[in-house]
Design a protein around this motif. Structure first.
Motif, PDB file in Angstrom:
ATOM      1  N   ALA A 185       0.832  -1.206   0.000  1.00 34.74           N
ATOM      2  CA  ALA A 185       0.000   0.000   0.000  1.00 34.74           C
ATOM      3  C   ALA A 185       0.867   1.256   0.000  1.00 34.74           C
ATOM      4  O   ALA A 185       0.516   2.261  -0.621  1.00 34.74           O
ATOM      5  N   SER A 186       2.004   1.198   0.683  1.00 37.32           N
ATOM      6  CA  SER A 186       2.912   2.341   0.682  1.00 37.32           C
ATOM      7  C   SER A 186       3.395   2.630  -0.732  1.00 37.32           C
ATOM      8  O   SER A 186       3.413   3.779  -1.172  1.00 37.32           O
ATOM      9  N   GLY A 187       3.779   1.571  -1.449  1.00 35.97           N
ATOM     10  CA  GLY A 187       4.237   1.753  -2.826  1.00 35.97           C
ATOM     11  C   GLY A 187       3.127   2.303  -3.710  1.00 35.97           C
ATOM     12  O   GLY A 187       3.329   3.238  -4.484  1.00 35.97           O
ATOM     13  N   LEU A 188       1.921   1.749  -3.551  1.00 35.76           N
ATOM     14  CA  LEU A 188       0.801   2.198  -4.384  1.00 35.76           C
ATOM     15  C   LEU A 188       0.448   3.656  -4.081  1.00 35.76           C
ATOM     16  O   LEU A 188       0.257   4.467  -4.992  1.00 35.76           O
ATOM     17  N   CYS A 189       0.383   3.997  -2.804  1.00 39.14           N
ATOM     18  CA  CYS A 189      -0.024   5.362  -2.420  1.00 39.14           C
ATOM     19  C   CYS A 189       1.049   6.384  -2.794  1.00 39.14           C
ATOM     20  O   CYS A 189       0.733   7.510  -3.192  1.00 39.14           O
ATOM     21  N   PHE A 190       2.310   5.996  -2.662  1.00 35.06           N
ATOM     22  CA  PHE A 190       3.397   6.922  -3.022  1.00 35.06           C
ATOM     23  C   PHE A 190       3.405   7.113  -4.544  1.00 35.06           C
ATOM     24  O   PHE A 190       3.584   8.223  -5.051  1.00 35.06           O
ATOM     25  N   ALA A 191       3.181   6.029  -5.270  1.00 30.43           N
ATOM     26  CA  ALA A 191       3.101   6.128  -6.730  1.00 30.43           C
ATOM     27  C   ALA A 191       1.933   7.021  -7.132  1.00 30.43           C
ATOM     28  O   ALA A 191       2.058   7.882  -7.998  1.00 30.43           O
ATOM     29  N   HIS A 192       0.794   6.828  -6.465  1.00 39.04           N
ATOM     30  CA  HIS A 192      -0.396   7.638  -6.756  1.00 39.04           C
ATOM     31  C   HIS A 192      -0.101   9.117  -6.516  1.00 39.04           C
ATOM     32  O   HIS A 192      -0.411   9.974  -7.345  1.00 39.04           O
ATOM     33  N   LEU A 193       0.525   9.399  -5.371  1.00 38.79           N
ATOM     34  CA  LEU A 193       0.830  10.796  -5.033  1.00 38.79           C
ATOM     35  C   LEU A 193       1.751  11.425  -6.075  1.00 38.79           C
ATOM     36  O   LEU A 193       1.530  12.549  -6.530  1.00 38.79           O
ATOM     37  N   MET A 194       2.785  10.689  -6.464  1.00 40.93           N
ATOM     38  CA  MET A 194       3.764  11.268  -7.391  1.00 40.93           C
ATOM     39  C   MET A 194       3.199  11.371  -8.811  1.00 40.93           C
ATOM     40  O   MET A 194       3.505  12.305  -9.547  1.00 40.93           O
ATOM     41  N   ALA A 195       2.365  10.417  -9.183  1.00 42.16           N
ATOM     42  CA  ALA A 195       1.838  10.428 -10.545  1.00 42.16           C
ATOM     43  C   ALA A 195       0.726  11.459 -10.718  1.00 42.16           C
ATOM     44  O   ALA A 195       0.597  12.074 -11.767  1.00 42.16           O
ATOM     45  N   THR A 196      -0.093  11.631  -9.678  1.00 44.60           N
ATOM     46  CA  THR A 196      -1.285  12.476  -9.841  1.00 44.60           C
ATOM     47  C   THR A 196      -1.214  13.777  -9.058  1.00 44.60           C
ATOM     48  O   THR A 196      -2.086  14.633  -9.219  1.00 44.60           O
ATOM     49  N   ASP A 197      -0.205  13.906  -8.182  1.00 41.43           N
ATOM     50  CA  ASP A 197      -0.081  15.062  -7.298  1.00 41.43           C
ATOM     51  C   ASP A 197      -1.260  15.235  -6.353  1.00 41.43           C
ATOM     52  O   ASP A 197      -1.495  16.318  -5.826  1.00 41.43           O
ATOM     53  N   THR A 198      -2.002  14.155  -6.131  1.00 39.52           N
ATOM     54  CA  THR A 198      -3.028  14.179  -5.091  1.00 39.52           C
ATOM     55  C   THR A 198      -2.825  12.947  -4.223  1.00 39.52           C
ATOM     56  O   THR A 198      -2.401  11.893  -4.724  1.00 39.52           O
ATOM     57  N   PRO A 199      -3.103  13.056  -2.914  1.00 34.36           N
ATOM     58  CA  PRO A 199      -2.887  11.879  -2.060  1.00 34.36           C
ATOM     59  C   PRO A 199      -3.882  10.770  -2.385  1.00 34.36           C
ATOM     60  O   PRO A 199      -5.029  11.047  -2.754  1.00 34.36           O
ATOM     61  N   HIS A 200      -3.444   9.538  -2.258  1.00 32.82           N
ATOM     62  CA  HIS A 200      -4.349   8.391  -2.394  1.00 32.82           C
ATOM     63  C   HIS A 200      -5.366   8.461  -1.260  1.00 32.82           C
ATOM     64  O   HIS A 200      -5.039   8.872  -0.150  1.00 32.82           O
ATOM     65  N   GLU A 201      -6.593   8.014  -1.525  1.00 32.10           N
ATOM     66  CA  GLU A 201      -7.652   8.220  -0.533  1.00 32.10           C
ATOM     67  C   GLU A 201      -7.372   7.513   0.800  1.00 32.10           C
ATOM     68  O   GLU A 201      -7.853   7.960   1.830  1.00 32.10           O
ATOM     69  N   VAL A 202      -6.595   6.433   0.805  1.00 31.86           N
ATOM     70  CA  VAL A 202      -6.348   5.770   2.092  1.00 31.86           C
ATOM     71  C   VAL A 202      -5.110   6.328   2.802  1.00 31.86           C
ATOM     72  O   VAL A 202      -4.792   5.906   3.908  1.00 31.86           O
ATOM     73  N   ALA A 203      -4.385   7.255   2.167  1.00 28.00           N
ATOM     74  CA  ALA A 203      -3.158   7.771   2.780  1.00 28.00           C
ATOM     75  C   ALA A 203      -3.248   9.278   3.023  1.00 28.00           C
ATOM     76  O   ALA A 203      -2.243   9.933   3.225  1.00 28.00           O
ATOM     77  N   ARG A 204      -4.469   9.789   3.051  1.00 22.65           N
ATOM     78  CA  ARG A 204      -4.643  11.236   3.196  1.00 22.65           C
ATOM     79  C   ARG A 204      -4.154  11.748   4.544  1.00 22.65           C
ATOM     80  O   ARG A 204      -3.784  12.906   4.677  1.00 22.65           O
ATOM     81  N   ALA A 205      -4.188  10.889   5.547  1.00 24.49           N
ATOM     82  CA  ALA A 205      -3.833  11.354   6.898  1.00 24.49           C
ATOM     83  C   ALA A 205      -2.323  11.431   7.110  1.00 24.49           C
ATOM     84  O   ALA A 205      -1.869  12.020   8.095  1.00 24.49           O
ATOM     85  N   TYR A 206      -1.547  10.848   6.182  1.00 22.44           N
ATOM     86  CA  TYR A 206      -0.099  10.733   6.413  1.00 22.44           C
ATOM     87  C   TYR A 206       0.651  11.983   5.971  1.00 22.44           C
ATOM     88  O   TYR A 206       1.597  11.924   5.188  1.00 22.44           O
ATOM     89  N   ARG A 207       0.219  13.113   6.488  1.00 22.20           N
ATOM     90  CA  ARG A 207       0.794  14.393   6.078  1.00 22.20           C
ATOM     91  C   ARG A 207       1.986  14.761   6.942  1.00 22.20           C
ATOM     92  O   ARG A 207       2.022  14.481   8.136  1.00 22.20           O
ATOM     93  N   LEU A 208       2.933  15.467   6.319  1.00 20.06           N
ATOM     94  CA  LEU A 208       4.112  15.916   7.054  1.00 20.06           C
ATOM     95  C   LEU A 208       3.782  17.045   8.021  1.00 20.06           C
ATOM     96  O   LEU A 208       4.494  17.259   8.997  1.00 20.06           O
ATOM     97  N   ASP A 209       2.717  17.779   7.752  1.00 19.33           N
ATOM     98  CA  ASP A 209       2.416  18.950   8.596  1.00 19.33           C
ATOM     99  C   ASP A 209       1.377  18.639   9.668  1.00 19.33           C
ATOM    100  O   ASP A 209       0.789  19.547  10.241  1.00 19.33           O
ATOM    101  N   ARG A 210       1.126  17.342   9.935  1.00 19.44           N
ATOM    102  CA  ARG A 210       0.010  17.050  10.835  1.00 19.44           C
ATOM    103  C   ARG A 210       0.276  17.458  12.288  1.00 19.44           C
ATOM    104  O   ARG A 210      -0.665  17.633  13.062  1.00 19.44           O
ATOM    105  N   PHE A 211       1.553  17.631  12.662  1.00 17.51           N
ATOM    106  CA  PHE A 211       1.821  18.063  14.034  1.00 17.51           C
ATOM    107  C   PHE A 211       1.519  19.552  14.190  1.00 17.51           C
ATOM    108  O   PHE A 211       1.165  20.021  15.259  1.00 17.51           O
ATOM    109  N   ARG A 212       1.676  20.277  13.089  1.00 16.28           N
ATOM    110  CA  ARG A 212       1.374  21.703  13.098  1.00 16.28           C
ATOM    111  C   ARG A 212      -0.141  21.939  13.222  1.00 16.28           C
ATOM    112  O   ARG A 212      -0.586  22.874  13.876  1.00 16.28           O
TER     113      ARG A 212
END
Lengths: 416, 95
Positions: free
Chosen positions: A372-399
């Motif tokens: 799933a990590s590979g699929l979601c990372f590929a999705h993000l890089m190919a489409t510039d939008t987060p995969h629907e199951v990986a939306r929460a894995y943001r770098l700014d979530r602590f902010r």
């Protein structure tokens, strides 16, 4: 060349002279559409899905050593989907479903074995927590079954049920969890990616990024500059070291997790067992060795070896759960470097630099997430939008206060 | 690992618990204009260096002092051990 049973028979009859290398050893080209830094499980899976699902034409994976030499070859091979929080559930649910189809998808025997994972409980409070987690898993579409003492005894009669301090009161059984041959995952993804035109470039360390006007144009490597439309970094324990070259500080600490394997035994442990009163988990490999592990060493480190106090602690926990372990000889122990995040959950996200993407913070749970990590990372890089199951894995979530803290430990990475 | 405690001499690292980067001593000013930003960085971001690392260890089963240990994260070699109290006071803290 597709692999099949027929093919093995054919090769056996002709002296095994027809096998070819499973992937090429290409020279790096000057420019790619997407460059993935890190030839571990996640990097190779990302490249595979970019090529197979997102039709990305020119993809390269850069690996400083050899593929499969990092954490994908150092973990204890467990796959599961038994998470409690929203941000994690659908992601790991997808990952486990992808494991179930992986071998057919890759045409590669990864020895996916859904032998069941049993999390033991030793107190009433733990049973309540297990019931709650089990219900959450069922609601998320995963499987869970709460066993009482007799249910556990039927599966594992040799456990220490009568421990005065931590008697076994039952366990949460996740039947679809299990183990996967970890090296085969790296090799299967590498072969699958290579067959779809991905260049896997080993012995090629990234030494810097070329960043102009806030945009990443490629990477400097020990084999020269490689231009890229987009760069994705998936380097686990080395995340801070690599991203520092792009001027980024991450919410990560690197820690060592040790793992152990015993001498080979006849089949004795059919599934995966985790101890509820100490940090210890154990399964048996198909070669017969008991594979087990426990806590991280607790201090920051980049050395792929741990210290003896944790060895002692893991073995004490193991013997208190399985007294028969006392007669077994330890064969090997090793360590891998974990990218421990501030809430125990990962990142699959863009960075403040255009064209630079980051995948990391997997703590010591990265292996089960590989597909799933590979699929979601590929999705993000190919489409510039987060995969629907990986939306929460943001770098700014602590902010923004959107932490995903499964253990409720707060910003103390060595406790997750 | 053995930690050369400034008061007690060489002690086994098992007697200590580990907190993290010694920058945690430098708590930001909560009344500053940019306090929200500086506290985010203080609490969540880490240098996480491969090499020399200054870090806080607590002598939990010993004299319960906090130490600042300078240790190489590639080799585990410890090159300097100071009382965290002394480090904090040298930076102008009252305790």
């Amino acid at each position: 060349m597709a692999y099949s049973g027929l093919r093995i028979i054919k090769e056996a009859l002709s002296g095994h002279k027809g096998w070819k290398p499973a992937w090429r050893d290409p020279e790096p080209k000057g420019q790619y559409d997407i460059v993935i830094v890190g030839g571990g499980g996640h990097g190779l899976a990302t490249a595979y899905y970019l090529a197979s699902r997102y039709q990305t034409a020119k993809v390269a994976v850069l690996e400083k050593g050899w593929i499969g030499g990092g954490n994908v070859g150092r973990n204890t091979t467990i796959v599961r989907s038994n998470y409690l929080l929203d941000g994690n559930q659908s992601f790991y649910n997808l990952s486990l479903r992808m494991w179930e189809d992986l071998e057919q998808d890759l045409n590669y025997n990864a020895m996916v074995s859904q032998r069941g994972i049993l999390n033991l409980v030793h107190t009433d409070a733990q049973r309540d927590a297990a019931r709650r987690r089990g219900n959450a898993m069922l609601l998320a579409g995963d499987d869970a079954e709460l066993l009482d003492t007799e249910g556990v005894r039927a599966l594992y009669p040799f456990l220490n049920f009568e421990n005065a301090r931590f008697p076994i009161k039952g366990g949460l059984l996740h039947r679809r969890g299990g183990t996967v041959r970890h090296d085969a995952v790296a090799w299967g993804y590498a072969r699958g990616a290579d067959r779809r035109g991905v260049d896997i470039i080993q012995n090629c360390e990234v030494t810097g990024f070329r960043i102009e006007s806030g945009r990443c144009l490629g990477v400097q490597t020990t084999r020269g500059f490689i231009g890229a439309g987009k760069v994705g970094v998936a380097v686990a324990g080395s995340s801070s070291r690599v991203m520092e070259k792009a001027g980024l500080r991450l919410p990560l600490e690197s820690h060592v997790l040790q793992a152990f394997v015993s001498e080979g035994l006849k089949p004795v442990i059919p599934g995966v067992i985790t101890y509820g009163a100490g940090h210890f988990y154990c399964s048996q490999s198909d070669k017969g060795g008991l594979v087990f592990g426990g806590d991280i060493d607790m201090y920051n480190t980049y050395a792929q070896r741990g210290n003896l106090p944790v060895v002692e602690d893991v073995l004490e926990s193991g013997i208190s759960l399985i007294p028969a372990l006392g007669r077994v000889r330890l064969l090997r122990s090793w360590g891998g470097i974990m990218d421990m995040s501030m809430d125990g959950s990962p990142f699959i996200d863009r960075t403040p630099i255009d064209g630079l993407y980051f995948n990391g913070g997997w703590c010591y749970g990265g292996f089960k997430a590989t597909p799933a990590s590979g699929l979601c990372f590929a999705h993000l890089m190919a489409t510039d939008t987060p995969h629907e199951v990986a939306r929460a894995y943001r770098l700014d979530r602590f902010r923004t206060g959107h932490m995903i803290d499964e253990k409720g430990q707060g910003a103390q990475p060595n406790l997750h | 690992m053995m930690i050369d405690h400034p008061l007690l001499g060489l002690r086994d690292a098992q007697e200590f618990t580990y907190l993290g980067d010694a920058s945690l001593i430098d708590r930001p000013d909560w009344q500053a204009e940019d306090a929200q930003e500086t506290f985010h960085d203080y609490l969540y971001l880490r240098e996480n260096p491969a090499g020399e690392h200054r870090e806080l260890w607590f002598h939990e089963t010993g004299d319960r002092s906090w130490l600042v240990v300078t240790r190489n994260t590639l080799t585990h070699e410890i090159t300097k051990v100071e009382l965290a109290r002394d480090v904090a006071r040298a930076r102008g803290r009252s305790k």
